[in-house]
Every structure is written in structure tokens, then in C-alpha cells.
Design a protein around this motif. Sequence first.
Motif, PDB file in Angstrom:
ATOM      1  N   HIS A 274       4.631  -2.217  -9.365  1.00 49.94           N
ATOM      2  CA  HIS A 274       3.182  -2.174  -9.573  1.00 49.94           C
ATOM      3  C   HIS A 274       2.458  -2.108  -8.231  1.00 49.94           C
ATOM      4  CE1 HIS A 274      -0.665  -4.357 -11.143  1.00 49.94           C
ATOM      5  NE2 HIS A 274      -0.842  -3.060 -11.090  1.00 49.94           N
ATOM      6  N   ALA A 275       2.872  -2.946  -7.296  1.00 51.83           N
ATOM      7  CA  ALA A 275       2.239  -2.968  -5.974  1.00 51.83           C
ATOM      8  C   ALA A 275       2.413  -1.631  -5.256  1.00 51.83           C
ATOM      9  CB  ALA A 275       2.830  -4.094  -5.134  1.00 51.83           C
ATOM     10  N   LEU A 276       3.612  -1.051  -5.353  1.00 54.30           N
ATOM     11  CA  LEU A 276       3.879   0.209  -4.657  1.00 54.30           C
ATOM     12  C   LEU A 276       3.131   1.374  -5.295  1.00 54.30           C
ATOM     13  CD1 LEU A 276       7.689  -0.254  -3.971  1.00 54.30           C
ATOM     14  CD2 LEU A 276       5.810  -0.441  -2.328  1.00 54.30           C
ATOM     15  N   LEU A 277       2.978   1.354  -6.607  1.00 55.73           N
ATOM     16  CA  LEU A 277       2.200   2.398  -7.274  1.00 55.73           C
ATOM     17  C   LEU A 277       0.726   2.322  -6.865  1.00 55.73           C
ATOM     18  CD1 LEU A 277       3.785   2.338 -10.854  1.00 55.73           C
ATOM     19  CD2 LEU A 277       3.937   4.196  -9.168  1.00 55.73           C
ATOM     20  N   LEU A 278       0.213   1.105  -6.745  1.00 56.58           N
ATOM     21  CA  LEU A 278      -1.171   0.936  -6.283  1.00 56.58           C
ATOM     22  C   LEU A 278      -1.322   1.442  -4.852  1.00 56.58           C
ATOM     23  CD1 LEU A 278      -1.893  -2.625  -7.717  1.00 56.58           C
ATOM     24  CD2 LEU A 278      -3.088  -0.513  -8.362  1.00 56.58           C
TER      25      LEU A 278
END
Length: 291
Positions: free
Chosen positions: A16-20
Amino acid sequence: MKPAPFKYVAASSLQHALLLKAEHGEEAKFLAGGQSLLPTMNFRLARPAVVIDINGIEDLAGIHPLDGGTRVGALTRYRALQRDAVFAQGFPLIAEALPHIAHPQIRNRGTIGGNLSHADPASELPAIMVALRARLRVQAAKQQRWIAASDFFKGALTTDLRSDEMLVEIDLPPAKPRTGSCFMEIARRRGDFAIAGAAAMLTLGDGDKCIDIRLAFCGIGETPVDASSAAGALIGHQPTEAAIRDIAASAQTMIDPGGNVHATADYQRHVVGVIAERALQTACQRARDGH
């Protein structure tokens, strides 16, 4: 001062963090300990449009011994490193430096990954990672790569991290038998940024001859300064006091300190010579003593 307006998102997972981060790129910043990010935001030196809080991603924290080394999660707090006796025994260079990092309140929150990603040239850990020959694993939403610590730091507050990447793990190789280490710095007050700091490692072989030596400095350039080449002549020879003194003098000639409000460039160069000699002498004695 207060930060400029921003959007706050608590990441539920690493992906999730990397997609953001992939979506927002340079406009997004990761929030871990916040000991570097929040002050720069308050002074509006940093104005991220999105702050991605990664504190809830438990997989990013922890010390993981492996065959052939130790992996440290980027979200691991300084205090966790300080309180782990096994880690301190395996990596005495880091253990010796940790009390020099800021103050207890900051060590309670600050993270090793945040420190290295911030890349403050006055910070102790980047120079130590260079001396240890650490490798850093960085990850994006669809790929990952390993970067040698010596290649990670590109300039003051600048790293090799791409706009969609996060530093997620640090790989620390084990020390060879009969390796001594020492970290030493000089600062005006305990917890202040160092005028100069030195990380030294020395390995002895048969006949007490040096078979490996590492020397790195913090606080005297825009990146950690790897001065190991100044000590290369010692390989294959016994590290006498005179030889170590020559290495320190050689290290003084290869640096180009810029000076600051606390010390002139000439004084920084003098300090480098003093602490390099002392750190190498101490590392050598510890190698001989077997600790």
C-alpha cells in the motif's frame, strides 16, 4: 512555524505504501520516526503534498540474524538496537556509536531507515554503514534492488533512492575473526552534530599482520567519507603506532572539509587526524584482545 497543508495517509501494508509512493512520486514523503521530516516540514523546508505513515507496517521492523549476516528492518528504532545485547556483541561499531546519536527522546522514536534515507552528512550511521560494507535493500511497487552503502549516499540529504522507492532493509555482513572496531567523534556538547567523527575497523591475521582495514568519517563533507584507501598500505604489515600515525596524516590530506559555525575547515582537518589515529589504535588493541 507550522507545516504547509498536506494529505495524511496511514499505510496498511508495505505494498500500500509503495503504491502511494508510485502514484505521488516526489510529492510524497514516508513518515517513520519523524525526527528529521517533521522539523523540516515545520520550517517549511519540506512541503510534501502527501505524508505516508508507515509506522503500522510491523514487517519493516526487527533484527533478523541469518547465515552470513544480519538483516535489520528499516523501521527498527535506535532504542531497539541499543537494547539488543546479541546485536551489540555482533556489531560493536554500531553499539558504540548509538549513544552519540542525538538524545534519548530522539533515539526512542528515530529509525535506522529514516536516518539513512535522510542522508545527513553529519550523521553517524551513514559513515558506519560505509565502514561495515553494508548493503541496503530498496523496494518499489514492482521491483527491488540492492545498493552498496558506498553507492547509496550521493550528496547532502541526497541518496540513490528513486522517487517510487523505499529503503526497507539493511544487510550487515558479519565481522571476521580478530576484528576490532572503534567509533569516535568530537562535538561541542553531547548529542550535538559532530565536528567530525571516525569509524574504524581493523582485522589481524597471522603474526598480528593487518589483513583488512576500514576507515570512514562523518561531518566533514557532503557524504560520508570513505578513507579506507589511505590505510591500504598497512595490509600485510603489523599496525605499529608509527604506521597508524601515517594513516591518520594521509587521511587528513584526502579530505576537503567545508567548515561550519562550530569549526573552521582547518580545525576539522586537525580533528580528523586526531580521532583517526585514536580510533585506529583502539580498534587495533581490541583486535589483539579479541573483542
